[in-house]
Design an enzyme around this catalytic site. Structure first.
Site, PDB file in Angstrom:
ATOM      1  N   GLY A   1     -61.271   1.255 -57.221  1.00 55.43           N
ATOM      2  CA  GLY A   1     -60.118   0.118 -56.635  1.00 55.43           C
ATOM      3  C   GLY A   1     -60.650  -0.558 -55.475  1.00 55.43           C
ATOM      4  N   GLN A   2     -59.742  -1.519 -55.040  1.00 54.14           N
ATOM      5  CA  GLN A   2     -59.810  -2.694 -53.592  1.00 54.14           C
ATOM      6  C   GLN A   2     -59.854  -2.048 -52.589  1.00 54.14           C
ATOM      7  OE1 GLN A   2     -57.705  -5.892 -53.325  1.00 54.14           O
ATOM      8  NE2 GLN A   2     -59.045  -6.756 -51.437  1.00 54.14           N
TER       9      GLN A   2
ATOM     10  N   ILE B   1     -60.651   6.245 -62.873  1.00 52.46           N
ATOM     11  CA  ILE B   1     -60.903   6.400 -64.795  1.00 52.46           C
ATOM     12  C   ILE B   1     -62.930   5.596 -65.445  1.00 52.46           C
ATOM     13  CG2 ILE B   1     -60.691   4.017 -64.829  1.00 52.46           C
ATOM     14  CD1 ILE B   1     -59.139   6.932 -67.495  1.00 52.46           C
TER      15      ILE B   1
ATOM     16  N   TYR C   1     -44.429  -4.980 -60.994  1.00 52.80           N
ATOM     17  CA  TYR C   1     -45.658  -4.108 -60.823  1.00 52.80           C
ATOM     18  C   TYR C   1     -44.260  -4.117 -59.721  1.00 52.80           C
ATOM     19  CZ  TYR C   1     -48.535  -3.951 -56.451  1.00 52.80           C
ATOM     20  OH  TYR C   1     -49.787  -3.529 -55.844  1.00 52.80           O
TER      21      TYR C   1
HETATM   22  C1  VAH Z   1     -51.243  -7.798 -56.032  1.00 53.44           C
HETATM   23  N1  VAH Z   1     -52.534  -7.581 -53.685  1.00 53.44           N
HETATM   24  O1  VAH Z   1     -51.331  -9.387 -55.203  1.00 53.44           O
HETATM   25  C2  VAH Z   1     -51.493  -7.293 -54.789  1.00 53.44           C
HETATM   26  C3  VAH Z   1     -50.283  -6.195 -53.714  1.00 53.44           C
HETATM   27  C4  VAH Z   1     -48.716  -7.517 -52.345  1.00 53.44           C
HETATM   28  C5  VAH Z   1     -50.050  -8.403 -53.738  1.00 53.44           C
HETATM   29  O2  VAH Z   1     -49.013  -6.219 -54.255  1.00 53.44           O
HETATM   30  O3  VAH Z   1     -50.340  -7.320 -56.789  1.00 53.44           O
END
Ligand code: VAH
Length: 310
Positions: free
Chosen positions: A9-10, A33, A140
């Site tokens: 990932g990043q 993965i 998220y």
């Molecule tokens: C996103 N880069 O954009 C992530 C991060 C605060 C942003 O959690 O979902």
């Protein structure tokens, strides 16, 4: 030994490379993965691993004698809105897997990333404090707020040494970000160099907390290295470096590429961005483990354009 989950990932890519610099390559096992770039794959041990598969994870932890795990696998804010249940499954079950390994003394410490996404529309937006109202309005953000509660619970109930940082939006050049709302701040540099123009999916005055990846990696290694007695926050630490709007980053790019033009075409990610703070107060990270950011917008733009030019 160290295991990174989500190493492609990043953040995971740069964290793996940085940890392999700090320790020896063979002490840092990368997993994801899917396979990653050659710089990651060629620099040390790699395993294909689904972070939600407890048995597979437990086997790798035993085989490589892992004692520290960095859980960088997650589905980010924009993609999580499209696949809520997949996001919850990945973000939460991967965390339960590593927390339970630590509870059962199979590993000794965990790094788990949180995010400014834990804050919501009614959180104070300027200099958002470490302890404040948190009603995240994204899948998220809900998973990160819940993850923080679980980290805090496992620490106080089972003595698990899990440490966490609420990352702002991260800007990097080595690996493209995947499915985040702050990804515009990475795409804009690529497009400025390739097309001389960029259509931004956020409004020009959307002010968000941001950080250059080198600062984020340094903070991650610092919090894991600091003496355990310095860690006072067992949910997650606020961390800050800078805040800027798309208009401001465009102006900083124009300093080096005068003909660069930006247009605005906000999409569903605008609503996500509008629910987040404008700036973060990281007093506790500074006080508890000596945090200090080094990259402002000008330095970030110079680093991004210098490295992406090749
Ligand atoms: C996103 N880069 O954009 C992530 C991060 C605060 C942003 O959690 O979902």
């Amino acid at each position: 030994n160290i295991l990174i989950l989500g190493a492609c990932g990043q953040i995971g890519t740069e964290l793996t490379l940085a940890l392999r610099q700090e320790y020896s390559n063979d002490q840092v096992i990368a997993s994801d993965i899917r396979e990653g770039g050659e710089n990651l794959m060629d620099s040390g041990p790699f395993e294909i691993l689904d972070a939600t598969d407890y048995d597979a994870l437990e086997e790798i932890v035993a085989y490589y004698e892992i004692d520290e795990v960095y859980l960088m696998a997650a589905m980010l804010s924009a993609t999580a809105e499209k696949f809520p249940m997949r996001a919850w499954n990945l973000n939460m079950n991967s965390l339960f897997n590593v927390l339970n390994l630590a509870k059962d003394k199979k590993i000794s410490s965990i790094f788990w990333p949180s995010s400014i996404a834990v804050f919501g529309p009614n959180t104070p937006k300027m200099n958002t404090p470490q302890h404040t109202i948190m009603e995240p309005s994204t899948v998220y953000g809900i998973s990160k707020q819940s993850g923080e509660r679980w980290c805090n619970y496992y620490h106080h109930k089972y003595g698990v040494d899990v440490r966490s940082i609420r990352y702002p939006g991260l800007i990097s050049w080595k690996t493209m970000p995947g499915g985040g709302t702050t990804d515009y701040a990475v795409e804009i540099y690529h497009k400025a160099l390739s097309d001389g123009e960029y259509t931004c999916f956020l409004k020009e005055d959307t002010n968000l907390p941001m950080m250059f990846m080198d600062d984020a990696i340094r903070a991650t290694m610092a919090i894991m290295k600091t003496d355990i007695t310095n860690i006072k926050e067992r949910s997650s630490y606020n961390l800050a470096a800078m805040s800027f709007t798309p208009d401001q980053i465009a102006r900083s790019i124009k300093q080096s590429i005068p003909d660069f033009t930006i247009t605005y075409n906000p999409d569903f990610r605008q609503r996500i961005a509008d629910s987040w703070p404008n700036s973060i107060d990281d007093t506790e990270a500074k006080a508890d483990w000596g945090w200090k950011a080094e990259f402002d917008l000008e330095k970030t733009t110079n680093e991004m354009l210098r490295n992406l030019k090749h």
